[in-house]
Design a protein around this motif. Structure first.
Motif, PDB file in Angstrom:
ATOM      1  N   ALA A 179       2.013   5.080  -7.967  1.00  0.00           N
ATOM      2  CA  ALA A 179       1.997   4.885  -9.198  1.00  0.00           C
ATOM      3  C   ALA A 179       1.926   3.204  -9.001  1.00  0.00           C
ATOM      4  O   ALA A 179       0.498   2.386  -9.730  1.00  0.00           O
ATOM      5  CB  ALA A 179       3.441   4.482 -10.105  1.00  0.00           C
ATOM      6  N   VAL A 180       2.167   2.148  -7.961  1.00  0.00           N
ATOM      7  CA  VAL A 180       1.672   1.318  -8.091  1.00  0.00           C
ATOM      8  C   VAL A 180       0.239   1.341  -6.977  1.00  0.00           C
ATOM      9  O   VAL A 180      -0.428   0.256  -7.631  1.00  0.00           O
ATOM     10  CB  VAL A 180       2.463   0.488  -6.597  1.00  0.00           C
ATOM     11  CG1 VAL A 180       2.180  -0.589  -5.984  1.00  0.00           C
ATOM     12  CG2 VAL A 180       3.800   0.781  -6.549  1.00  0.00           C
ATOM     13  N   ARG A 181      -0.422   1.800  -6.657  1.00  0.00           N
ATOM     14  CA  ARG A 181      -1.253   1.858  -5.886  1.00  0.00           C
ATOM     15  C   ARG A 181      -2.504   2.573  -6.752  1.00  0.00           C
ATOM     16  O   ARG A 181      -3.502   1.643  -6.572  1.00  0.00           O
ATOM     17  CB  ARG A 181      -1.190   3.563  -4.980  1.00  0.00           C
ATOM     18  CG  ARG A 181      -3.079   3.510  -3.835  1.00  0.00           C
ATOM     19  CD  ARG A 181      -3.062   4.461  -3.803  1.00  0.00           C
ATOM     20  NE  ARG A 181      -2.942   5.583  -3.902  1.00  0.00           N
ATOM     21  CZ  ARG A 181      -3.298   6.792  -3.739  1.00  0.00           C
ATOM     22  NH1 ARG A 181      -2.823   7.335  -2.559  1.00  0.00           N
ATOM     23  NH2 ARG A 181      -3.601   7.910  -4.316  1.00  0.00           N
ATOM     24  N   GLU A 182      -1.835   2.721  -7.732  1.00  0.00           N
ATOM     25  CA  GLU A 182      -2.797   3.257  -8.997  1.00  0.00           C
ATOM     26  C   GLU A 182      -2.446   2.147 -10.547  1.00  0.00           C
ATOM     27  O   GLU A 182      -3.513   1.925 -11.100  1.00  0.00           O
ATOM     28  CB  GLU A 182      -2.763   4.557  -9.553  1.00  0.00           C
ATOM     29  CG  GLU A 182      -2.624   5.881  -9.262  1.00  0.00           C
ATOM     30  CD  GLU A 182      -3.916   6.484  -8.642  1.00  0.00           C
ATOM     31  OE1 GLU A 182      -4.874   5.940  -9.163  1.00  0.00           O
ATOM     32  OE2 GLU A 182      -4.222   6.544  -7.038  1.00  0.00           O
ATOM     33  N   GLY A 183      -2.189   1.265  -9.798  1.00  0.00           N
ATOM     34  CA  GLY A 183      -1.815  -0.232 -10.715  1.00  0.00           C
ATOM     35  C   GLY A 183      -1.014  -0.146 -11.476  1.00  0.00           C
ATOM     36  O   GLY A 183      -1.143  -1.482 -12.205  1.00  0.00           O
TER      37      GLY A 183
END
Ligand SMILES: [Zn+2]
Lengths: 215, 277
Positions: free
Chosen positions: A40-44
């Motif tokens: 989720a962090v990677r997706e923003g």
């Protein structure tokens, strides 16, 4: 003779925790896995990193204090690790393991720290360690064990950096040898051999220190 | 066995995760060899001292700095742009889940219904929300469903729109029924296989316990096991299958008992269950 051997008890590693069966679970906790949070962090969804920080900064800091023997440095390095998670979040892989990735970053960040002229880790004053310990032992007990902690911290500091690292990863960080092998970029067999060799090395230094005459 | 060979097993004997497994020869050697006993005991003592070292906590500064850094990053232009595109993508993914989840539920149940076809394809450990892996998995399962000619009625279409507390209440209500019909059991197995909340999956498993005598229930639990990621739920499922004395579970349990990726508690539970079957 067999009875004598059975008295040699293996000390359970602190990472082995009894898990409750079908425990009543907090129904509000739609707990996402570490991996799901990091994706989720990677997706923003940057806020998801907050949850990961809350879950992992304690053990990470513990690892770094024992590795560097320096509380202030450990705090700086822990901060750097989370900074790099944000900076390099797009490199986190679909099939990744969050904990392994975190210690991969921690290891690099600690190496940078040692390169910047802190070549030899100093042994932290064990009284200082105790003061902030999660589980502060009874004062009398503390006096009795302080010397042991100090000796061991000194022994750890004299250990080869790579040896200290693998020993701390294998003993405290709830990582499997497969994950450790991933972090250290070596085979599982090699990781096991290195961890055991590191333990023997630590034992030698620790016992030598114990037998040294007090100055 | 000689001293060198015995000492090769010390790392396994000192590791509580592997200490329980046999090494009978090494233990026998150790019992009769004072040299090796000294070696073992000194290593064990060092580990004990290592474990006893206090683990300090960081100062509040670490948390403050972390959240300050996070805020700063969130307000940087690049992050704002990514957040905007993410919202689009999230909407697309949830639509897929909406359409496909009931099919996946039916397909999983379908797996259980196939008599004689109880070997589960190798577990692909993908989180439930990994849409790509999910789509792939569903595609293979879909073929099986169309062969079956009937869809089983668990509708995640309605389920996933309801909040977790509601879904849990549904599971608990099903559990109190004296004679639940097939529909209720199907719903419970569907929840066990697919509900995103571990609490609800555990609740569903508990509700299924009284019906472990039914072939379809055991098949449903067995079909759900390879895709389960949460060790607590995995161990509970394994215990369920052991208690139900389901011999069909043996191949799956054997695979789990040696799976390097599985949590040690799961491997142990699988080994334990295998001795009971
Ligand atoms: Zn021997």
């Amino acid at each position: 003779m067999i009875a004598a051997f059975e008295e040699i008890r293996v000390h359970p590693s602190p990472s082995v925790v009894e898990k409750p069966r079908l425990a009543p679970v907090d129904t509000s906790a739609e707990q996402r896995s570490d991996h799901a949070l990091m994706l989720a962090v990677r997706e923003g969804e940057l806020d998801a990193l907050g949850e990961l920080f809350e879950r992992h900064h304690g053990p990470l800091f513990g690892f770094l204090v024992k590795h560097t023997g320096d509380r202030a440095a450990a705090e700086d390095i822990a901060q750097t690790v989370f900074q790099r998670m944000l900076k390099y979040r797009h490199t986190y892989r679909d099939e990744g393991c969050f904990t392994a990735w975190m210690y991969h970053l921690a290891r690099r960040s600690a190496a940078d720290h040692f390169r910047k002229g802190n070549a030899t880790p100093q042994a932290t004053d064990p009284a200082d360690l105790n003061e902030h310990a999660d589980d502060t032992p009874h004062a009398a007990h503390r006096a009795a064990t302080n010397d042991d902690h100090a000796l061991l911290q000194t022994a750890l500091a004299r250990l080869d950096c790579d040896d200290r690292e693998i020993l701390l990863l294998a003993r405290f960080q709830e990582l499997s040898f497969a994950e450790i092998a991933g972090i250290l970029e070596c085979s599982v067999g090699a990781a096991k051999v290195r961890a055991h060799r590191a333990l023997r090395e630590l034992r030698d230094i620790y016992f030598r220190l114990q037998n040294e005459p007090i100055p | 066995m000689n001293c060198a060979q015995a000492r090769d097993t010390f790392s396994a004997l000192l590791d509580t995760r592997t200490a329980a497994t046999a090494h009978a020869e090494a233990r026998a050697h150790l019992a009769g060899c004072p040299d090796c006993q000294r070696e073992f005991s000194s290593l064990n003592q060092t580990l004990a001292a290592l474990d006893a070292m206090p683990t300090p906590s960081p100062t509040p500064r670490l948390r403050q700095n972390f959240y300050a850094m996070l805020e700063e990053e969130k307000h940087s232009a690049a992050s704002l742009r990514i957040a905007a595109t993410r919202e689009h993508r999230a909407r697309r993914v949830s639509l897929w889940g909406w359409i496909l989840s009931p099919i996946a539920a039916a397909a999983l149940l379908g797996l259980g219904f196939f008599v004689g076809q109880r070997s589960i394809p190798a577990a692909t450990p993908a989180p439930a929300n990994d849409a790509v892996a999910m789509r792939q998995e569903i595609k293979t399962l879909q073929d099986q469903v169309s062969k079956m000619g009937q869809l089983v009625g668990y509708s995640l279409l309605q389920q996933q729109q309801r909040p977790a507390n509601d879904r849990l209440r549904g599971v608990l209500t099903s559990a109190t029924l004296e004679n639940p019909n097939d529909q209720v059991l199907n719903n419970l197995i569907g929840a066990l296989a697919l509900d995103p909340s571990a609490n609800i999956r555990l609740g569903a498993l508990e509700a299924l316990y009284p019906h472990a005598g039914q072939e379809v229930v055991r098949a449903g639990v067995l079909a759900s096991l390879p895709r389960e990621q949460n060790p607590l739920v995995q161990v509970s499922m394994i215990d369920f299958l052991a208690a139900a004395r389901d011999r069909e579970a043996v191949p799956v349990l054997e695979k789990l008992s040696t799976a390097a990726a599985a949590d040690p508690s799961v491997r142990d539970a699988a080994k334990r269950a295998l001795t009971q079957l």
